[in-house]
Design a protein around this motif. Structure first.
Motif, PDB file in Angstrom:
ATOM      1  N   PHE A  79       0.847  -1.187   0.000  1.00 49.50           N
ATOM      2  CA  PHE A  79       0.000   0.000   0.000  1.00 49.50           C
ATOM      3  C   PHE A  79       0.887   1.244   0.000  1.00 49.50           C
ATOM      4  CE2 PHE A  79      -2.898   3.051   2.240  1.00 49.50           C
ATOM      5  CZ  PHE A  79      -3.877   3.074   1.253  1.00 49.50           C
ATOM      6  N   PRO A  80       0.574   2.253  -0.840  1.00 51.15           N
ATOM      7  CA  PRO A  80       1.435   3.442  -0.938  1.00 51.15           C
ATOM      8  C   PRO A  80       1.630   4.186   0.376  1.00 51.15           C
ATOM      9  CG  PRO A  80      -0.111   3.361  -2.771  1.00 51.15           C
ATOM     10  CD  PRO A  80      -0.529   2.283  -1.821  1.00 51.15           C
ATOM     11  N   GLY A  81       0.787   3.920   1.360  1.00 50.83           N
ATOM     12  CA  GLY A  81       0.901   4.637   2.630  1.00 50.83           C
ATOM     13  C   GLY A  81       2.128   4.286   3.434  1.00 50.83           C
ATOM     14  N   GLY A  82       2.845   3.224   3.061  1.00 46.59           N
ATOM     15  CA  GLY A  82       4.084   2.887   3.746  1.00 46.59           C
ATOM     16  C   GLY A  82       3.896   2.066   5.002  1.00 46.59           C
ATOM     17  N   ASP A  83       2.680   1.540   5.268  1.00 46.58           N
ATOM     18  CA  ASP A  83       2.469   0.720   6.458  1.00 46.58           C
ATOM     19  C   ASP A  83       2.443  -0.749   6.049  1.00 46.58           C
ATOM     20  OD1 ASP A  83      -0.019   0.419   5.256  1.00 46.58           O
ATOM     21  OD2 ASP A  83      -0.881   2.062   6.410  1.00 46.58           O
ATOM     22  N   ASP A  84       1.859  -1.602   6.916  1.00 51.32           N
ATOM     23  CA  ASP A  84       1.905  -3.041   6.635  1.00 51.32           C
ATOM     24  C   ASP A  84       0.693  -3.525   5.862  1.00 51.32           C
ATOM     25  OD1 ASP A  84      -0.059  -2.839   8.538  1.00 51.32           O
ATOM     26  OD2 ASP A  84       0.749  -4.409   9.855  1.00 51.32           O
ATOM     27  N   ARG A  85      -0.091  -2.615   5.303  1.00 52.17           N
ATOM     28  CA  ARG A  85      -1.257  -3.043   4.535  1.00 52.17           C
ATOM     29  C   ARG A  85      -0.874  -3.393   3.093  1.00 52.17           C
ATOM     30  NH1 ARG A  85      -5.344   1.808   5.365  1.00 52.17           N
ATOM     31  NH2 ARG A  85      -3.367   2.932   5.162  1.00 52.17           N
ATOM     32  N   LEU A  86      -1.720  -4.196   2.476  1.00 43.34           N
ATOM     33  CA  LEU A  86      -1.519  -4.608   1.096  1.00 43.34           C
ATOM     34  C   LEU A  86      -2.746  -4.251   0.273  1.00 43.34           C
ATOM     35  CD1 LEU A  86      -0.059  -8.177   1.731  1.00 43.34           C
ATOM     36  CD2 LEU A  86       1.216  -6.117   1.160  1.00 43.34           C
TER      37      LEU A  86
END
Length: 231
Positions: free
Chosen positions: A46-53
């Motif tokens: 995810f472009p937010g830079g966290d651990d989401r996909l």
């Protein structure tokens, strides 16, 4: 899991240019498949830079082992592109002398190499395309990757390596030329490149030969319907 040991032979079907009406689809068969129907998907950071996909593409595996995955639209890949020059790795480290030249029609070209796919565990389906999910949701998923060496086990191929990878390019870009690197230590290496990438999905073949006093590497463009092997 069973998916880690079975080969998946896959062909890229449909238009190779996104202006065409039909989006490209990966289709193939899992050899020896005895499992239940399953879901297969392409997950991106995810472009937010966290651990989401982000779920970029979703497909199915039937009870008979028939595999289908519609490839994602270009807008879903925009944030995951990487430098084409960096991905090709045409500059070996430690060169004392370098001769020849490999040229790019667009030095800033970026691409998306399709490096892995996820297979949902039994009884679980992937979310809809475009969904954002936590990375922990897929810890139990098996991962499919392109076979590392298509020549493994073939006669007289002990010193040769051939790989093929699906690569998305947002636009036409040509990489061509030849160069030779002589390191301070180790084997000299020559590389020859002939890659007329088209806008859309391409199959890039990378073949190396270490059977003489100088290593050689050749990068070419395979036909869109080339059957690639995943494990």
């Amino acid at each position: 899991m069973r998916w880690r040991t079975l080969a998946v032979c896959v062909a890229l079907l449909g238009g190779s240019v996104w202006a065409q009406s039909d989006a490209p689809v990966l289709r193939g068969t899992v050899g020896g498949w005895t499992g239940q129907p399953a879901s297969v998907g392409l997950l991106l950071e995810f472009p937010g830079g966290d651990d989401r996909l982000m779920q970029a593409a979703r497909g199915t595996v039937s009870a008979a082992g028939e595999w289908t995955l519609p490839l994602p639209a270009p807008e879903r890949l925009t944030g995951s592109l990487v430098s084409l020059a960096d991905w090709l790795i045409l500059e070996p480290l430690g060169c004392v002398t370098r001769t020849g030249k490999v040229t790019f029609s667009d030095p800033a070209a970026a691409v998306f190499p399709l490096g892995q796919l996820h297979v949902a565990p039994g009884g679980r389906s992937f979310p809809s395309v475009g969904s954002i999910v936590g990375v922990d949701l897929w810890n139990a998923a098996a991962i499919l990757k392109p076979e590392t060496n298509l020549l493994r086990g073939q006669p007289d191929a002990a010193n040769r390596v051939r790989t093929q990878q699906l690569v998305f390019s947002p636009s036409d870009v040509t990489v061509s030329g030849a160069a030779r690197c002589v390191p301070e230590r180790g084997m000299p290496e020559s590389v020859t490149v002939d890659l007329p990438l088209k806008a859309g999905w391409n199959v890039v073949q990378d073949e190396s030969n270490y059977g003489s006093e100088e290593a050689t590497r050749t990068l070419t463009l395979a036909a869109p319907d080339t059957v690639t092997v995943w494990k």
